[in-house]
Design an enzyme around this catalytic site. Structure first.
Site, PDB file in Angstrom:
ATOM      1  N   PRO A   1      82.582 107.123  49.947  1.00 41.65           N
ATOM      2  CA  PRO A   1      81.720 108.304  49.901  1.00 41.65           C
ATOM      3  C   PRO A   1      80.693 108.157  48.774  1.00 41.65           C
ATOM      4  CG  PRO A   1      83.905 108.792  49.011  1.00 41.65           C
ATOM      5  CD  PRO A   1      83.972 107.421  49.612  1.00 41.65           C
TER       6      PRO A   1
ATOM      7  N   ASN B   1      83.026  95.213  39.964  1.00 41.78           N
ATOM      8  CA  ASN B   1      81.704  94.718  39.574  1.00 41.78           C
ATOM      9  C   ASN B   1      81.635  94.559  38.067  1.00 41.78           C
ATOM     10  OD1 ASN B   1      80.675  97.302  38.391  1.00 41.78           O
ATOM     11  ND2 ASN B   1      81.061  97.994  40.476  1.00 41.78           N
TER      12      ASN B   1
ATOM     13  N   LYS C   1      68.933 110.971  47.452  1.00 39.81           N
ATOM     14  CA  LYS C   1      70.127 111.678  46.957  1.00 39.81           C
ATOM     15  C   LYS C   1      69.791 113.082  46.484  1.00 39.81           C
ATOM     16  CE  LYS C   1      72.470 107.443  45.713  1.00 39.81           C
ATOM     17  NZ  LYS C   1      73.854 107.027  45.547  1.00 39.81           N
TER      18      LYS C   1
HETATM   19  N1  CTP Z   1      76.955 106.503  43.315  1.00 42.25           N
HETATM   20  C1  CTP Z   1      77.930 107.394  43.709  1.00 42.25           C
HETATM   21  N2  CTP Z   1      78.781 107.069  44.723  1.00 42.25           N
HETATM   22  C2  CTP Z   1      78.670 105.906  45.370  1.00 42.25           C
HETATM   23  C3  CTP Z   1      77.681 104.987  44.986  1.00 42.25           C
HETATM   24  C4  CTP Z   1      76.827 105.319  43.948  1.00 42.25           C
HETATM   25  O1  CTP Z   1      78.033 108.459  43.104  1.00 42.25           O
HETATM   26  N3  CTP Z   1      79.513 105.620  46.351  1.00 42.25           N
HETATM   27  C5  CTP Z   1      76.012 106.882  42.249  1.00 42.25           C
HETATM   28  C6  CTP Z   1      76.096 106.040  41.023  1.00 42.25           C
HETATM   29  O2  CTP Z   1      76.974 106.590  40.060  1.00 42.25           O
HETATM   30  C7  CTP Z   1      74.658 106.040  40.525  1.00 42.25           C
HETATM   31  C8  CTP Z   1      73.867 106.086  41.810  1.00 42.25           C
HETATM   32  O3  CTP Z   1      74.710 106.702  42.743  1.00 42.25           O
HETATM   33  O4  CTP Z   1      74.349 107.211  39.813  1.00 42.25           O
HETATM   34  C9  CTP Z   1      73.505 104.710  42.306  1.00 42.25           C
HETATM   35  O5  CTP Z   1      73.011 104.848  43.561  1.00 42.25           O
HETATM   36  P1  CTP Z   1      73.296 103.815  44.737  1.00 42.25           P
HETATM   37  O6  CTP Z   1      72.347 104.109  45.823  1.00 42.25           O
HETATM   38  O7  CTP Z   1      74.664 103.738  45.138  1.00 42.25           O
HETATM   39  O8  CTP Z   1      72.963 102.524  44.001  1.00 42.25           O
HETATM   40  P2  CTP Z   1      73.264 101.163  44.519  1.00 42.25           P
HETATM   41  O9  CTP Z   1      74.712 100.924  44.780  1.00 42.25           O
HETATM   42  O10 CTP Z   1      72.590 100.275  43.557  1.00 42.25           O
HETATM   43  O11 CTP Z   1      72.525 101.285  45.936  1.00 42.25           O
HETATM   44  P3  CTP Z   1      71.884 100.193  46.816  1.00 42.25           P
HETATM   45  O12 CTP Z   1      73.040  99.433  47.267  1.00 42.25           O
HETATM   46  O13 CTP Z   1      71.203 100.978  47.861  1.00 42.25           O
HETATM   47  O14 CTP Z   1      70.942  99.495  45.912  1.00 42.25           O
END
Ligand code: CTP
Length: 402
Positions: free
Chosen positions: A306, A210, A342
């Site tokens: 995860p 990304n 979370k």
């Molecule tokens: N995060 C994580 N592990 C993942 C995904 C995200 O630790 N597999 C952490 C990121 O570092 C950040 C936060 O979670 O602190 C972001 O949350 P997340 O819900 O994953 O955000 P998005 O990917 O934007 O979620 P969504 O797709 O629901 O918008």
């Protein structure tokens, strides 16, 4: 929310060719939210004009003891009042010798003698001048007097020689100055930070990633270091220099990031997930490059990664947890849902389209007490405000636990 703790530095320039780097230094300090007041010696004005430094600092430049712009007529005392530090860069051998003897025959040396604040100097001189026993004695003496000496470095010199004595780079001086000025809000705390994107391989050469640049995570790491924390940074693939003083582990995939977090989490007081972790990875990435002649159509099966932050926050004795939420709309609502889901104490929310890759950021902090909007500012400045907020919440959590 504006930064109430804006720091003020009096930047002194003495007459050396490295004075040209002072222009860059003013930029670097102001980018960090530090207000800069420039004072120059007469010799410094031979290398760079006061007009340049005035334009960059946004403040009038002073060169003269008898400047009538200072209301009291006592520029040598008044200019350093309310200043958090005097930084002299470049500091010539002559200026350093004057400090040793307490000589005060111009505005800058008088300010250095009459000061109430700390003094930092960045020496800049030819290698023979630096190596001279007199200079070495003088440097040892000013250190004993409590002056902080930044550098010098070794390398090519303006005189054509190579050796010790060149001024360290503007960025390094700015980094050292802002670290010196930062309140030590997280002294002794062990902070684990993830930053950057992850890269999920498809085959030997391709992958899914990304647009995260890592700038925000690295700025948060630097701000935590400035606040006195012990910082471990787990970084996805970015092209940024490692923050000085952090223990850095480079990873590529979300799985590797997760493993690195698992290794460090037991020795963590504060976990800050800034990384843009890929939510999915390719199931069974190919070992060799996929050939389109062999596979004209390709379907990738993606499986979920995860949730690292969620896992950390769900541990039996979790550290203080902060996450970052990048949303493209409904910022506050989505970010707050994420915070609750979370189960983290703080969620830093920003609009993905405004934040990714940029040098500035505009974020909203969401915690149990509600929503705190921060003004748009350079990521360095925003990072410091986030760290200050985390320090406040973390301190409150610790007091409650006692
Ligand atoms: N995060 C994580 N592990 C993942 C995904 C995200 O630790 N597999 C952490 C990121 O570092 C950040 C936060 O979670 O602190 C972001 O949350 P997340 O819900 O994953 O955000 P998005 O990917 O934007 O979620 P969504 O797709 O629901 O918008």
């Amino acid at each position: 929310m504006t930064d109430p703790s804006r720091k003020k530095v009096l930047l002194g320039l003495t007459g050396g060719i490295a004075a040209y780097k002072a222009a860059e230094l003013v930029r670097r300090l102001t980018e960090r939210g530090i207000e800069v007041q420039v004072v120059m010696t007469e010799a410094a004005c031979g290398f760079i004009t006061p007009a340049t430094l005035q334009a960059l600092s946004g403040n009038p430049v002073f060169t003269d003891m008898w400047d009538t712009r200072v209301a009291s007529g006592m520029a040598h005392i008044e200019l350093s009042r309310g200043t958090d530090a005097i930084v002299v860069a470049p500091a010539t051998a002559d200026f350093i010798a004057k400090l040793v003897h307490g000589l005060a025959d111009d505005l800058l040396s008088t300010l250095a003698l009459a000061r109430e604040c700390p003094l930092l100097v960045a020496p800049a001189m030819n290698r023979q001048m630096w190596d001279h026993p007199a200079t070495q004695r003088n440097i040892a003496q000013i250190k004993r007097d409590g002056v902080i000496v930044l550098g010098p470095a070794s390398g090519d010199q303006a005189c054509g020689e190579v050796g010790m004595g060149r001024m360290i780079e503007a960025e390094e001086i700015a980094e050292a100055v802002s670290a010196f000025l930062a309140p030590k809000l997280l002294a002794g705390a062990r902070v684990l930070i993830t930053a950057g994107p992850t890269f999920e391989p498809i085959d030997a050469v391709r992958g899914i990633t990304n647009r995260s640049s890592g700038k925000m995570g690295y700025a948060v790491a630097r701000a935590a270091l400035e606040a006195g924390a012990e910082v471990t940074l787990i970084s996805g693939p970015v092209s940024l220099p490692a923050p000085a003083g952090a223990k850095v582990t480079q990873v590529e995939t979300a799985a590797q990031m997760f493993e690195a977090v698992k290794r460090h989490v037991a020795r963590t007081d504060i976990y800050i997930g800034v990384a843009a972790v890929a939510d999915y990875r390719v199931d069974k990435p190919r070992q060799h490059k996929i050939k389109k002649t062999v596979e004209p159509q390709l379907q990738l099966k993606l499986v979920p990664n995860p949730d690292i932050l969620g896992w950390v926050a769900a541990r039996p004795k979790p550290p203080f947890c902060a996450g970052f939420a990048a949303e493209s709309r409904n910022l506050d609502a989505y970010a707050d849902q994420k915070r609750r889901r979370k189960n983290v104490q703080l969620m830093v929310a920003n609009l993905a389209q405004q934040a990714i890759g940029a040098d500035d950021n505009e974020v909203t902090l969401l915690d149990d007490a509600g929503t705190h909007r921060l003004e748009r500012a350079p990521k360095e400045v925003v990072a410091r405000q986030i760290i200050a907020h985390i320090a406040k919440l973390y301190g409150a959590k610790r007091r409650k636990a006692k």
